[in-house]
Design an enzyme around this catalytic site. Structure first.
Site, PDB file in Angstrom:
ATOM      1  N   ASP A 122      -6.475 -12.957  -2.484  1.00 42.11           N
ATOM      2  CA  ASP A 122      -5.786 -11.660  -2.506  1.00 42.11           C
ATOM      3  C   ASP A 122      -5.197 -11.424  -3.898  1.00 42.11           C
ATOM      4  O   ASP A 122      -4.109 -10.854  -4.059  1.00 42.11           O
ATOM      5  CB  ASP A 122      -4.693 -11.603  -1.436  1.00 42.11           C
ATOM      6  CG  ASP A 122      -4.188 -10.183  -1.167  1.00 42.11           C
ATOM      7  OD1 ASP A 122      -4.841  -9.230  -1.636  1.00 42.11           O
ATOM      8  OD2 ASP A 122      -3.149 -10.035  -0.515  1.00 42.11           O
ATOM      9  N   HIS A 175       0.839  -1.189   0.000  1.00 47.04           N
ATOM     10  CA  HIS A 175       0.000   0.000   0.000  1.00 47.04           C
ATOM     11  C   HIS A 175       0.877   1.244   0.000  1.00 47.04           C
ATOM     12  O   HIS A 175       1.939   1.271   0.622  1.00 47.04           O
ATOM     13  CB  HIS A 175      -0.928   0.006   1.215  1.00 47.04           C
ATOM     14  CG  HIS A 175      -1.983  -1.047   1.157  1.00 47.04           C
ATOM     15  ND1 HIS A 175      -3.300  -0.776   0.846  1.00 47.04           N
ATOM     16  CD2 HIS A 175      -1.905  -2.387   1.353  1.00 47.04           C
ATOM     17  CE1 HIS A 175      -3.989  -1.895   0.854  1.00 47.04           C
ATOM     18  NE2 HIS A 175      -3.161  -2.891   1.162  1.00 47.04           N
TER      19      HIS A 175
END
Length: 386
Positions: free
Chosen positions: A275, A136
């Site tokens: 994911d 992120h």
């Protein structure tokens, strides 16, 4: 149209019926039984195994497309890529980006939720620990201010603007951040699943979040303070709690011994997730995960770096491959693995219509051969792939 299917194995939430049969009527399951069906079958699947359709709560992309773009076209491409691998219920997971871009993506994806294409939207960020940011964008991480939380929830519910769940079904956050526990309570109060992830929380901080309503651990062990015998951290708190825990069974994120340990520690509460990013079901190459550049080499996704050894950036996994890995490599029982790929995730999100071969549920099926390869997929009573 009413029909009866038979197969060598039919997997129910409690056990495997061998042989088993299903009575379907339109898009519904009417009856499930073992042994001889009440009349001659319309379709005999022979030595195959019939599983519930897979439910994947953590998906960023697949087939070369990504949910982060927030367009109907890209969303449909991701859904189609995973549907061919047995995933009949799928969440659109969004990585950290600017509030404006995340809200825009939520608004567009909410249309696919309304149409039944998506099971919901999962916000993985921006309220994550800068110490456990993973793939992120660190500069975009923020603390969970109530107004910001309500604004993103409201983007998925244009009819009210805020204060209700709408399309957003789960939010992953780091509860140790200022305002983190209050955010867990806010989410829980409006029916959104609060998930603990990308967190440097201590055991005590994680316990407070769980007591406040958090009930999922996002990709357990990954992007979390490591389990230590004197400071168990969020991993220890989640393992001893009633919360469901996500596990990425791809041989990259977790050792097979860890999978066995967690399945033993949390029977019925393990959730297999992919994911997956855009490269799932697509060739190696260079991709984007939100605003972050990702290199996929040998099927492993990492943030782009000069030495090619950047942080893991999601996976290229599909759910059928996760099932095969968990059974063949980790040695877990098939019934437990298929429960983690369908029934448990549906329960974690309160999806009462899917996730099990049971009367009244939607007719979502995956037909597997003896190598656990997907042979056929049914969604809502219609054969759709592969």
């Amino acid at each position: 149209m009413s029909m009866i299917l038979t197969a060598a194995q039919v997997v129910t939430p409690a056990r495997i019926l061998a042989p088993g049969w299903l009575h379907l009527d339109g898009d519904r399951i009417v009856e499930v039984g073992e042994g001889t069906p009440p009349r001659a079958p319309d379709l005999d699947l022979g030595d195959m195994t019939v599983s519930p359709g897979f439910v994947d709560l953590h998906v960023h992309g697949g087939g070369g497309a990504a949910f982060d773009t927030g367009t109907a076209e890209s969303g449909a491409a991701v859904v189609a890529a995973h549907l061919s691998h047995g995933t009949t219920s799928i969440a659109a997971s969004l990585v950290t980006d600017t509030p404006e871009r995340m809200a825009a993506a939520v608004r567009e994806l909410a249309l696919l939720v309304d149409d039944g294409v998506l099971a919901g939207v999962h916000l993985e960020g921006p309220w994550l620990s800068p110490h456990r940011s993973g793939a992120h964008q660190p500069g975009a991480l923020t603390e969970p201010d109530p107004g910001a939380v309500e604004a993103l929830l409201g983007a998925g519910d244009p009819s009210t603007g805020s204060g209700r769940r709408g399309a957003v079904r789960m939010v992953t956050l780091a509860p140790e951040l200022p305002g983190g526990t209050d955010a867990v309570r806010l989410l829980t109060d409006v029916g959104v699943v609060a998930a603990v992830g990308h967190t440097d929380a201590t055991y005590d901080q994680a316990r407070v979040a769980i007591d406040a309503g958090a009930r999922v651990g996002t990709h357990l062990f990954n992007a979390m303070r490591p389990l230590h015998h004197r400071e168990p951290g969020a991993v220890g708190a989640l393992l001893e709690s009633p919360a469901h825990v996500e596990l990425i069974a791809d041989g990259v994120h977790l050792h097979p011994a860890v999978l066995r340990t967690v399945f033993a520690a949390k029977p019925g509460r393990c959730i297999l997730v992919t994911d997956a990013m855009a490269a799932a079901g697509a060739p190696d190459g260079d991709y984007l995960l939100g605003p972050m550049e990702v290199e996929v080499r040998g099927g492993v996704a990492r943030l782009a770096s000069e030495d090619g050894d950047g942080p893991i950036a999601g996976s290229t996994l599909t759910m059928d491959a996760a099932v095969r890995y968990a059974v063949r490599t980790a040695g877990l029982p098939l019934v437990d693995v298929l429960h983690a790929a369908s029934t448990a995730p549906a329960a974690a999100w309160g999806l009462a219509d899917v996730g099990a071969l049971a009367p009244g549920r939607r007719a979502d099926l995956v037909v597997l051969d003896d190598g656990l390869e997907v042979v056929r997929v049914m969604r809502g009573g219609t054969w759709v792939g592969p």
